[in-house]
Design an enzyme around this catalytic site. Structure first.
Site, PDB file in Angstrom:
ATOM      1  N   ASP A  79      -2.162 -12.928  -1.289  1.00 52.06           N
ATOM      2  CA  ASP A  79      -2.935 -11.771  -1.742  1.00 52.06           C
ATOM      3  C   ASP A  79      -3.281 -10.885  -0.537  1.00 52.06           C
ATOM      4  O   ASP A  79      -4.398 -10.389  -0.398  1.00 52.06           O
ATOM      5  CB  ASP A  79      -4.201 -12.195  -2.487  1.00 52.06           C
ATOM      6  CG  ASP A  79      -4.886 -11.032  -3.214  1.00 52.06           C
ATOM      7  OD1 ASP A  79      -4.263  -9.955  -3.323  1.00 52.06           O
ATOM      8  OD2 ASP A  79      -6.028 -11.198  -3.645  1.00 52.06           O
ATOM      9  N   HIS A  96      -3.761 -10.699 -13.086  1.00 50.44           N
ATOM     10  CA  HIS A  96      -5.083 -10.690 -12.444  1.00 50.44           C
ATOM     11  C   HIS A  96      -6.064 -10.941 -13.579  1.00 50.44           C
ATOM     12  O   HIS A  96      -6.201 -10.119 -14.474  1.00 50.44           O
ATOM     13  CB  HIS A  96      -5.326  -9.330 -11.789  1.00 50.44           C
ATOM     14  CG  HIS A  96      -6.691  -9.165 -11.191  1.00 50.44           C
ATOM     15  ND1 HIS A  96      -6.885  -9.029  -9.835  1.00 50.44           N
ATOM     16  CD2 HIS A  96      -7.922  -9.093 -11.758  1.00 50.44           C
ATOM     17  CE1 HIS A  96      -8.179  -8.889  -9.591  1.00 50.44           C
ATOM     18  NE2 HIS A  96      -8.827  -8.926 -10.742  1.00 50.44           N
ATOM     19  N   ARG A 126       0.795  -1.247   0.000  1.00 48.42           N
ATOM     20  CA  ARG A 126       0.000   0.000   0.000  1.00 48.42           C
ATOM     21  C   ARG A 126       0.820   1.286   0.000  1.00 48.42           C
ATOM     22  O   ARG A 126       0.225   2.370  -0.025  1.00 48.42           O
ATOM     23  CB  ARG A 126      -0.948   0.021   1.205  1.00 48.42           C
ATOM     24  CG  ARG A 126      -1.873  -1.181   1.343  1.00 48.42           C
ATOM     25  CD  ARG A 126      -2.780  -1.359   0.156  1.00 48.42           C
ATOM     26  NE  ARG A 126      -3.898  -2.269   0.442  1.00 48.42           N
ATOM     27  CZ  ARG A 126      -4.633  -2.852  -0.483  1.00 48.42           C
ATOM     28  NH1 ARG A 126      -4.386  -2.631  -1.757  1.00 48.42           N
ATOM     29  NH2 ARG A 126      -5.631  -3.647  -0.151  1.00 48.42           N
ATOM     30  N   HIS A 148      -4.054 -15.836  -8.015  1.00 47.96           N
ATOM     31  CA  HIS A 148      -5.215 -16.285  -7.235  1.00 47.96           C
ATOM     32  C   HIS A 148      -6.313 -17.009  -8.029  1.00 47.96           C
ATOM     33  O   HIS A 148      -7.433 -16.516  -8.166  1.00 47.96           O
ATOM     34  CB  HIS A 148      -5.826 -15.132  -6.446  1.00 47.96           C
ATOM     35  CG  HIS A 148      -5.966 -13.815  -7.170  1.00 47.96           C
ATOM     36  ND1 HIS A 148      -6.505 -13.686  -8.433  1.00 47.96           N
ATOM     37  CD2 HIS A 148      -5.629 -12.565  -6.781  1.00 47.96           C
ATOM     38  CE1 HIS A 148      -6.503 -12.413  -8.781  1.00 47.96           C
ATOM     39  NE2 HIS A 148      -5.974 -11.712  -7.810  1.00 47.96           N
TER      40      HIS A 148
END
Length: 430
Positions: free
Chosen positions: A306, A180, A65, A233
């Site tokens: 994740d 992704h 972040r 993922h």
């Protein structure tokens, strides 16, 4: 400066063996017994107490972040959470502000990671400018600046032409494309898995085909471009089938699964609960069974958390409005060990392979995922015997958005060493 770890249980040929580990100047110098007779007395001694000592865990999918989203997490707190979870190397995703989409921005993030992190941080660059556009980054440039792979995590690349050109550019630069996978035209405004549970709760669903259809597109593009294509993922049975078929065809594809998709299903969502909102969403029991089968037959190459921290306010209210994502660094090993190794679905060796050795090997992190003389002293000491409760107030992450708080688990990390230095010890407090 030397450190001797006494009475460590390590994996040798699948069995736990008692040994001592001598560390010199950040590297493992020797392993065995009576090491002082050859090397003399060590400057420091750590008693492992016959607990398990593993190569430091490796997580190629983490959200730190920073910069720009530091109300959720920082390099400091995120990598401290990693050390608390036994991880010594993490891959930092690029969905931050500003996006690392130029060599200059990547270089700045690499420098910030080196200055602030408690563990090793491998930095992703984005695939496209701003992570959502169609304009490609300078792949050679971002690699030279320190990026180890590229990803638009959080957003799927929507056009085949953009993805194909990205794969060609990344392949030429020797970079992995970590995707992704999500077709936004199929996802719509969904907030959980499409199906009977979503219908019962009156919540909009995300169909599994939004994931698997993009993987099907991408594996053929990967074959044509020659890139190492990594699927982030995976969550559906169809995704596992597509990856399995692609591997059988000789395509250079790897994939990861997140612990929460192995542990929970949409049937665990009994009410509008934002703590169970993640993307991709928790899928059906059939999908979970396919993911476990994919782990066991080698279709799924690794486990990656994740780790997606948010503030309490961002995870409050309804699933319709709350942020996607949960934390994972501090709960991953314990939940995986308890659910899969204690029940003999996986061996301890298989779990370490999935959480350390394979991610390091497949992403070219050559100094990670090993525990032998000559390698960096990146390791974790873990108590496999005593049950404990996962508690939010014992987490180092800024984000406490975990559905696993309150779980009773085994696999408590007692100490983590990075380059021979203690990055986390049990006496530290969040």
């Amino acid at each position: 400066m030397s450190t001797l770890i006494k009475d460590a249980k390590v994996l040798e040929a699948g069995h736990l063996t008692l040994t001592d580990i001598l560390i010199e100047n950040g590297h493992i110098e020797a392993m065995g017994h009576e090491l002082h007779t050859k090397y003399g007395a060590a400057d420091h001694v750590i008693c492992a107490g016959k607990h398990f000592v593993t190569p430091g865990l490796v997580d190629v999918h983490v959200h730190l972040r920073e910069p720009g989203l530091t109300d959720k997490e920082t390099i400091d707190t995120g990598t401290m959470a990693a050390a608390h979870g036994g991880f010594t190397t993490v891959g930092a995703m690029p969905n931050v502000e500003p996006v690392p989409d130029t060599p200059e921005k990547v270089a700045l993030m690499v420098a910030e990671n080196a200055q602030k992190a408690h563990v090793h941080v491998a930095q992703y660059a984005s695939i496209t400018k701003q992570r959502t556009s169609e304009e490609l980054v300078d792949f050679e440039g971002v690699k030279q600046a320190g990026a180890f792979a590229v990803s638009n995590d959080g957003s799927g690349v929507q056009t085949a032409e953009t993805m194909y050109q990205a794969m060609c550019g990344a392949a030429k630069a020797g970079l992995t494309v970590a995707a992704h996978v999500e077709d936004e035209s199929l996802k719509g405004d969904g907030v959980m898995n499409a199906g009977p549970v979503a219908d019962k709760l009156g919540l909009p669903g995300i169909p599994g085909i939004s994931e698997s259809s993009q993987i099907a597109r991408d594996v053929l593009l990967a074959e044509a471009s020659g890139v190492h294509y990594h699927v982030c993922h995976v969550s559906t049975a169809e995704s596992v089938r597509v990856v399995r078929d692609a591997k059988r065809a000789g395509i250079n594809v790897t994939c990861e699964v997140a612990p929460h998709h192995l542990l929970l299903t949409d049937e665990d969502i009994t009410m509008d609960n934002p703590m169970l909102k993640m993307n991709p969403p928790l899928r059906s029991p059939k999908d979970r069974a396919a993911l476990i089968a994919g782990l066991l037959d080698g279709t799924i190459d690794m486990i990656a958390t994740d780790h997606a921290p948010h503030t309490d306010a961002q995870k409050a209210g309804s699933m319709r409005t709350a942020a996607f994502g949960i934390t994972g660094l501090e709960t991953a090993f314990a939940t995986m060990y308890t659910t899969f190794v204690k029940t003999r679905i996986l061996t301890l060796s298989q779990l370490i392979d999935l959480m350390s050795t394979k991610p390091a090997q497949l992403f070219g992190l050559h100094q990670a995922g090993q525990l032998k003389p000559g390698t960096p002293a990146d390791l974790a000491i873990i108590d496999l015997e005593h049950q404990y409760e996962i508690k939010a107030d014992q987490m180092f992450s800024k984000g406490h958005n975990s559905p696993f708080v309150g779980w009773q688990v085994y696999g408590d990390v007692l100490m983590t060493l990075v380059d021979g230095q203690v990055a986390y010890g049990k006496d530290q407090h969040a």
